[in-house]
Design an enzyme around this catalytic site. Sequence first.
Site, PDB file in Angstrom:
ATOM      1  N   SER A 102      -9.770   1.536   3.323  1.00  0.00           N
ATOM      2  CA  SER A 102      -8.933   2.310   2.441  1.00  0.00           C
ATOM      3  C   SER A 102      -7.919   1.494   1.626  1.00  0.00           C
ATOM      4  CB  SER A 102      -8.173   3.344   3.272  1.00  0.00           C
ATOM      5  OG  SER A 102      -7.252   2.695   4.127  1.00  0.00           O
TER       6      SER A 102
ATOM      7  N   LYS B  39       0.855  -1.192   0.000  1.00  0.00           N
ATOM      8  CA  LYS B  39       0.000   0.000   0.000  1.00  0.00           C
ATOM      9  C   LYS B  39       0.891   1.243   0.000  1.00  0.00           C
ATOM     10  CE  LYS B  39      -3.862   1.841   2.818  1.00  0.00           C
ATOM     11  NZ  LYS B  39      -4.668   1.595   4.044  1.00  0.00           N
TER      12      LYS B  39
ATOM     13  N   SER C 181      -9.739  -0.879   7.472  1.00  0.00           N
ATOM     14  CA  SER C 181      -9.184  -0.620   6.140  1.00  0.00           C
ATOM     15  C   SER C 181      -8.497  -1.801   5.476  1.00  0.00           C
ATOM     16  CB  SER C 181      -8.198   0.544   6.201  1.00  0.00           C
ATOM     17  OG  SER C 181      -8.889   1.765   6.183  1.00  0.00           O
TER      18      SER C 181
END
Lengths: 485, 488
Positions: B156, B81, B180
């Site tokens: 997210s 990420k 997330s």
Amino acid sequence: MEYETVIGLEVHVQVDTNSKMFTRVARGFGEPPNTLTDPVVLGLPGALPVMNFEAIEKSIRVGLLLGCDIAKVCKWDRKNYFYPDMPKNYQISQFDQPICENGQVEIELPGENPAVMGKHRRVRLTRIHLEEDVGKLTHTEHDSLVDYNRAGTALLEIVSEPDLFSPEEVFAYLNSLRNSLVYAGISDCDMEKGQLRCDANVSIRPVGTETLGTKVELKNLNTISGVRNGVEYEIKRQTSVLLEGGTIVQETRRWNPEQRYTTAMRTKEMAHDYRYFPDPDLMPVRVEDEWIERLKKDVPEMPFDKQRRYQDEDGLPYSVTSALCPDKLLCEFYEETARLCAQPKKAANWVVNDLLRELSTAGENGSLSLEDAKITPAHLAELVTLVEDGSISSNIAKEIFPEVFSTGKMPADIVEEKGLRQTSDSGELETLCEQAIENDPDATEKFRSGKEGAINALKGYVMKATRGQANPKVVDEILRKKLGT
Amino acid sequence: MSDTLHEMTAAELGEALATGKASAVEIARSFIDRAEAVDGKVHAFLHRDDEDFLAQAHASDERRSKGESLGPMDGVPVAVKDVISVKGQPLTAASRILENYVSPYDATVVVKLKRAGALVWGRLNLDEFAMGSSTENSAYGATNNPWDLACVPGGSSGGSAAAVAAREAPLTLGSDTGGSIRQPAALCGVVGMKPTYGMVSRYGLAAFASSLDQIGPFSQTVEDAALLLQTISGHDPLDSTSYPSEVPDYRQAIAEKPGPLKLGLPKEFFGEGIDAEVRQLVDEAIQFYRNEGHEVVEISLPMTDLSIPVYYLIATAEASSNLARYDGIRYTHRSDRAENAIDVYAKSRGEGFGEEVKRRCILGAYALSSGYYDAYYLKAQKTRTLIRRDFEKAFEQVDAILTPTSPTPAFRQGERSEDPIAMYLSDVFTISTNLAGLPALSVPCGFTGVGLPVGLHIIGQAFKEADLFRVAHAYDAVHSFGRKVPKL
């Protein structure tokens, strides 16, 4: 109306640690800009602080030194504000659980003259907390430059009660605090390097009233004399404002040392809301009793306690102790010398007169630190002993001291090498005394007719003939005997 | 076992490498080809450094040929990420404000991956600074759900979930502050796991909310999640909130069948607002555990209602301070229109941050303001303690807690983006575990009628990841819903 002044001080002291407060980068001064940095210091995305153990331990030491209550648990808070001196735009500090509370600093007020001890008093402390220092900004015509070398250095904020009542007391407080911190190895407290900085809260009130007047915070007091001058100016300014019927505004003012006046920086209404909250990146620290007990064992004797001991136990006069005691190394040198020669007063005199004089004129920069000097207590003790046992005169001792100091040779070796040992051989001296009387009938006559001073000319002859090695006491005795007195 | 390298699990890739059936370079090329083929549709990646990826693969093959393999992760790709620092690679956090930032250092998890020989590759899309539940709040365009490109992948860590689902990477790392990792894992039909707070170092993770953030794995199977967590967890002296403990052998743990367990269903989580198909599939998963001889009981977590308001006070307060460093002064976007110092801050941040980030920074600054601190932040912290106690009490009765991961399957792009509260409710089942610091994971438990995946949420006890994996693996080993490949 007459006014009296009330002052509280906030002193910032950089703690002498190997690395910065939250990362392993070295602490330092005078390095090229922005070289003492890493992701943590620069506040890069993802960087996290890790508490410096040495910084906490030294903070506890300061607390013990100054008689504070040490917190059982202390925590770290973020002080949020936007300013380029702090890369994260928050400073890690302590808000409501400082590491130390209460405590006091003993101060000495000026005596009648430098040889007389002044009055002593204890100034109360409010709190001491640990925080990280910020970077340094330099403003040029069109730009502002920032150097983060200083950012993240462990910094103690020592806050006093409004317990100081004159610029002289402020001066005495700072000196005493600085001596204590240097003694305990907390910091070198070099103001030129920014290791000790000071803000002062100054207010005045009519004499005889209890409530505090409106306070003004003074900043940019960068030297100890700057603090004194700034506070002095601010008292005058506030007094004239009140005498002219005005009111004091609660504000922060900046001391301008060159022009010697203060200017307004911001008022209370402009004060920041720092949005303090506990830093979630750091764990609270629990200070266990055993830890405190262990550190208590290393608390050094405070300068004023040492001074009292020298006066009471070693019989040193105030003028000597006041020269010795601000300097811990000098005290250690003195104590060791005194131990070796068992002549504390003589040792102390040598240290504060001759040793300090040589130190102040030696070295490349016009002065040498005791640590770098070649002379040791063993040297000085031997010199004192040589005088005491009559091996050399005190004049010879004074003469050879600079050589001992600069070369590190033992005094006895220098005496041997140069044949400076004092002559007490009465046979040889008797012959010389007879010669002196014969050669100078004029002086002989004068002495016999009652002019006591005339004997010095006769003595001088003997001393000259022995190149100063005759024991003056013995010469005096022989001459008087031969002159029939 | 799949014959196509990019469809293999990490365990299978490790096996193929160990037996010489595939080289790391072949594996890397296979994933590069796959990303070339499908990422135009999915948009999981914000950035790829394929050259560096291949160079790492070559080095891995070289080690192996000399008999110096570093273990089961050596040669296995892991994509990360875009909030996790990798030396020499960009880190944007999907924000304009970090448009030109390149990280000069490795996050601790990346150091650990590199030491294990894993091939650290690519920057995966997210909601800006991990704030969101749909990956629509990315300054560089949304990620699409591989199961239905018109739907969001969740967030997210939407890029991390979608990359595994689309078989663009066998393993990815995400970060979980309120769900997330788990919510996008559920919406994309893969396994996503949030470790106990303190289990994985946060050093090098661009912070959103420091007391809640944890890095965790995405994978096709629970076994792979265990393998990846094994590699990245453990005490880190660079993170003061890292827990000093030994990391158990997770893969060995899941090899053992769990003994008879007591599983709790919190009644507060099974009320209204759950999509009927989600409810149905989660019930079937729960029935599986009953059939296996485990006891399932109803429990109560009475403070559940307060978890969303508490979360949005604490997370925004911490974020308002954490994001203050993105100020236009040093490495971040600086506005050309700034006239003075205050302007540099205001305009750079105004231009650099998206709407959701601004909203949360303002909320957080407000909650910390003098005069409001006691009423908001402090009260939220106290309530957080009560939420944690709820779980402690529950775990006196049960071994693990089962809930749906998300109340709904993937929703359509744009459906909730104008309604922050509806978006915040996407995390209603996951948020309280972050507040309590507990480990939890989402394991795929089937598909809705239109073919959207659904996740089962399993919450474990603090630092008992091994038990959590064992419970989840018992289900996953039988069902393997995460092995199903979407048609792209």
